[in-house]
Enzyme design. Sequence first.
Site, short mmCIF file in Angstrom:
data_model
loop_
_atom_site.label_atom_id
_atom_site.label_comp_id
_atom_site.label_asym_id
_atom_site.label_seq_id
_atom_site.Cartn_x
_atom_site.Cartn_y
_atom_site.Cartn_z
N GLY A 1 -2.74 8.52 7.37
CA GLY A 1 -3.95 8.35 6.56
C GLY A 1 -3.73 8.62 5.08
O GLY A 1 -4.68 8.91 4.35
N ALA A 2 -2.49 8.55 4.62
CA ALA A 2 -2.19 8.96 3.24
C ALA A 2 -1.93 7.79 2.31
O ALA A 2 -1.48 7.97 1.19
CB ALA A 2 -0.99 9.90 3.24
N GLY A 3 -2.20 6.58 2.77
CA GLY A 3 -2.05 5.42 1.88
C GLY A 3 -0.70 4.76 1.97
O GLY A 3 -0.41 3.84 1.20
N LEU A 4 0.15 5.23 2.89
CA LEU A 4 1.48 4.62 3.02
C LEU A 4 1.58 3.72 4.26
O LEU A 4 2.67 3.41 4.72
CB LEU A 4 2.57 5.70 3.05
CG LEU A 4 2.68 6.58 1.81
CD1 LEU A 4 3.87 7.54 1.94
CD2 LEU A 4 2.85 5.74 0.53
N GLY A 5 0.44 3.36 4.80
CA GLY A 5 0.47 2.35 5.88
C GLY A 5 0.93 2.88 7.21
O GLY A 5 1.54 2.13 8.01
N ALA B 1 2.07 0.61 10.53
CA ALA B 1 3.44 0.73 11.03
C ALA B 1 3.44 1.10 12.51
O ALA B 1 4.20 0.54 13.31
CB ALA B 1 4.22 1.76 10.20
N ASP C 1 -1.80 -4.75 5.15
CA ASP C 1 -0.95 -3.67 5.65
C ASP C 1 -0.09 -4.13 6.82
O ASP C 1 1.12 -3.85 6.89
CB ASP C 1 -1.82 -2.51 6.17
CG ASP C 1 -2.48 -1.72 5.06
OD1 ASP C 1 -2.72 -2.30 3.99
OD2 ASP C 1 -2.76 -0.54 5.27
C1 MEV Z 1 -5.81 0.40 3.34
O1 MEV Z 1 -4.43 0.69 3.48
C2 MEV Z 1 -6.00 -0.82 2.46
C3 MEV Z 1 -7.44 -1.28 2.31
O2 MEV Z 1 -7.41 -2.38 1.39
C4 MEV Z 1 -8.04 -1.72 3.62
C5 MEV Z 1 -7.42 -3.01 4.15
O3 MEV Z 1 -6.85 -3.79 3.40
O4 MEV Z 1 -7.56 -3.23 5.38
C6 MEV Z 1 -8.32 -0.19 1.70
#
Ligand code: MEV
Length: 328
Positions: free
Chosen positions: A114-118, A122, A164
């Site tokens: 949940g930290a923005g690194l996908g 993955a 993602d």
């Molecule tokens: C989340 O990693 C990226 C968002 O743009 C959501 C998405 O694209 O599904 C916030």
Amino acid sequence: MAISSAPGKVYLFGEHAVVYGEPAVPCAIERRARVEVSRREDGKLSVHSDDLTLDGFTVEYGVSPDERPDIDVSESLVTAAMGYVDGAIEQVRDVTGNDDVGFDVTIDSDIPLGAGLGSSAAVVVAAIDAATRELGTTLSTEELADRAYRTEHEVQDGQASRADTFCSATGGAVRVEGEDCRSIEAPDLPIVIGFDGGAGDTGQLVAGVRNLREEYDFAADTVAAIGDVVRNGEEALSAGDLEEIGRLMNFNHGLLSALGVSSRSLDTMVWAARDAGAMGAKLTGAGGGGCIVALDPTPETETALSFTPGCEDAFRAALTEEGVKRIE
Ligand code: MEV
């Protein structure tokens, strides 16, 4: 037994806006989730995870999960993580026509949750790939990306883009606009990541942007402006103009901040990176907490971040061209 891994990613440009049909450019990085899957005949699913933030848990349940592991992370994160695994297995049952099959699933990830690194993309990509192969079916990369997207779409209440999951399945730098997903060329990017040790709830953050966009025309304009930044970013990427890429990343961060998805710790890390001379810095992914991505060929940004209060980890991340990897 089958084992697959898939990479995490950073967003150079375009998260959130991509959900509304604007383009986005994520890049796969050499941090992976590895998923090992063995078929079991009793129809149950057992999930064991060792992850940077989920510090080891096992849970076993039937078709409708009612147990939750006793671990020290927020309930919503665990529910989300397990939702992704459940959703991935549902896709596997659907694509193989094997409705009652169960699995032992072991996740080993060096991507914080949940930290923005996908991390979720993955895990979903690697889980679908390994579980389908365990049943004797090998999906094409396109089908794998599509099935992984459907999982995210379901778990995120119909508010996910293909960015993602496509990036994680194919690797490299990609451009996603609606249904149109392709690989693009990117120069060697001196990526530095700062991690505040926290996480954001993607579903909630996406819903927050959607509400703002519905309420205010200027919020809708902000989302459209991110699309313009991305289009300029694509040109800068193909010209290999790192200075311009950095400037546009800064701009993109400001717009995301206006949409309410940054946080004090993300802003602090972004400013620490800029003060250290980074070419640009922005949050990556859904926001709310987690990671920033900066560009700096010198060691300055990584050093500055490692001394920044609120930054738990700072590291370099190389772009990887390798998407899903079939290990066994
Ligand atoms: C989340 O990693 C990226 C968002 O743009 C959501 C998405 O694209 O599904 C916030």
